[in-house]
Design a protein around this motif. Sequence first.
Motif, short mmCIF file in Angstrom:
data_model
loop_
_atom_site.label_atom_id
_atom_site.label_comp_id
_atom_site.label_asym_id
_atom_site.label_seq_id
_atom_site.Cartn_x
_atom_site.Cartn_y
_atom_site.Cartn_z
N UNK A 124 -11.67 20.77 5.17
CA UNK A 124 -11.32 19.59 4.01
C UNK A 124 -9.51 19.56 3.64
N UNK A 125 -8.44 19.96 4.48
CA UNK A 125 -7.44 20.00 3.64
C UNK A 125 -6.90 18.67 3.05
N UNK A 126 -6.04 19.16 2.14
CA UNK A 126 -5.38 18.11 1.39
C UNK A 126 -4.39 17.98 1.43
N UNK A 127 -3.30 17.41 1.72
CA UNK A 127 -2.29 17.02 2.62
C UNK A 127 -0.48 17.43 1.05
N UNK A 128 -1.66 17.59 -0.39
CA UNK A 128 -0.12 17.58 -1.08
C UNK A 128 0.76 18.71 -0.60
N UNK A 129 0.38 20.16 -0.34
CA UNK A 129 1.32 20.60 0.02
C UNK A 129 2.02 20.68 1.06
N UNK A 130 1.02 20.92 2.29
CA UNK A 130 1.84 21.09 3.77
C UNK A 130 3.06 19.42 3.61
N UNK A 131 2.63 18.82 3.11
CA UNK A 131 3.72 16.90 3.51
C UNK A 131 4.80 17.97 2.53
N UNK A 150 5.88 20.56 2.87
CA UNK A 150 5.99 22.19 3.15
C UNK A 150 7.22 21.19 4.59
N UNK A 151 6.28 20.35 5.43
CA UNK A 151 7.46 19.86 6.86
C UNK A 151 8.67 19.62 6.06
N UNK A 152 8.96 18.79 4.63
CA UNK A 152 9.18 17.84 4.90
C UNK A 152 9.15 16.31 4.63
N UNK A 153 8.63 15.93 5.19
CA UNK A 153 8.24 14.66 5.04
C UNK A 153 9.25 13.46 4.24
N UNK A 154 8.88 14.22 2.58
CA UNK A 154 9.45 12.75 1.94
C UNK A 154 10.79 12.99 1.80
N UNK A 155 11.76 13.83 2.30
CA UNK A 155 13.43 13.89 2.68
C UNK A 155 13.17 12.39 3.81
N UNK A 156 11.83 13.23 4.85
CA UNK A 156 12.41 11.89 6.27
C UNK A 156 12.22 10.34 5.82
N UNK A 157 10.94 10.60 4.88
CA UNK A 157 11.19 10.10 4.48
C UNK A 157 11.85 8.68 4.12
N UNK A 158 12.45 9.15 2.64
CA UNK A 158 13.69 8.47 1.43
C UNK A 158 14.93 8.33 3.00
N UNK A 159 15.29 9.17 3.80
CA UNK A 159 16.10 8.29 5.12
C UNK A 159 15.54 7.77 6.12
N UNK A 160 14.84 6.68 5.78
CA UNK A 160 13.87 5.89 6.13
C UNK A 160 12.96 6.16 7.71
N UNK A 161 13.16 7.96 7.87
CA UNK A 161 11.92 8.23 9.05
C UNK A 161 10.50 7.60 8.73
N UNK A 162 9.94 6.95 9.48
CA UNK A 162 8.08 6.63 10.01
C UNK A 162 7.75 7.40 10.81
N UNK A 163 6.53 7.36 10.40
CA UNK A 163 5.31 7.89 11.85
C UNK A 163 5.87 7.64 13.51
N UNK A 164 5.62 6.41 13.17
CA UNK A 164 6.43 5.55 14.09
C UNK A 164 7.84 5.74 14.77
N UNK A 165 8.20 6.17 13.42
CA UNK A 165 9.75 6.45 14.84
C UNK A 165 9.47 7.60 16.10
N UNK A 166 10.66 7.44 16.89
CA UNK A 166 11.30 8.90 17.09
C UNK A 166 11.68 9.76 16.44
N UNK A 167 10.71 10.57 17.50
CA UNK A 167 10.94 12.41 16.51
C UNK A 167 11.99 13.36 17.55
N UNK A 168 13.07 13.36 16.74
CA UNK A 168 14.00 14.05 17.43
C UNK A 168 13.63 15.55 18.17
N UNK A 169 12.77 16.50 18.13
CA UNK A 169 12.66 17.58 18.53
C UNK A 169 12.44 17.82 19.43
#
Length: 127
Positions: free
Chosen positions: A85-92, A94-113
Amino acid sequence: MTTLIAAGYDKADLLSLVVTYRNQPAEKRLRSAAANAATVVQDLPLVNGLAVRAGGEQRAAFWRELSALTRSAQVPQVWLDWLNKPLLVDSIKQVGAPAAWDRGHTWASPCSVDSPEHQPNVFSDTR
């Protein structure tokens, strides 16, 4: 033992194990034991092992055969295939999600990758 009970293993219908073997004859004997009393779920060739699942009456028969294999040193290791049962505390982070959220990206927004234009990854921190 408390952790196993908390994970539900005291009520589990199936016993999931990762079992390693020393050589090809040991693998054949392990597969034979599993064919009679369990199911091989996945081959694990990088560790000379098998992911095995046994349940009900089959579990006791497989365990007896597995015990004989471990006593003869043909099966050096048996692990409980752990419920993770993994915790997302570290992995979030590691993938830079807080920075993406700060720029207004959500999981519903298109990902440019996956875009053909090769835009910057929305999860990389560019500040």
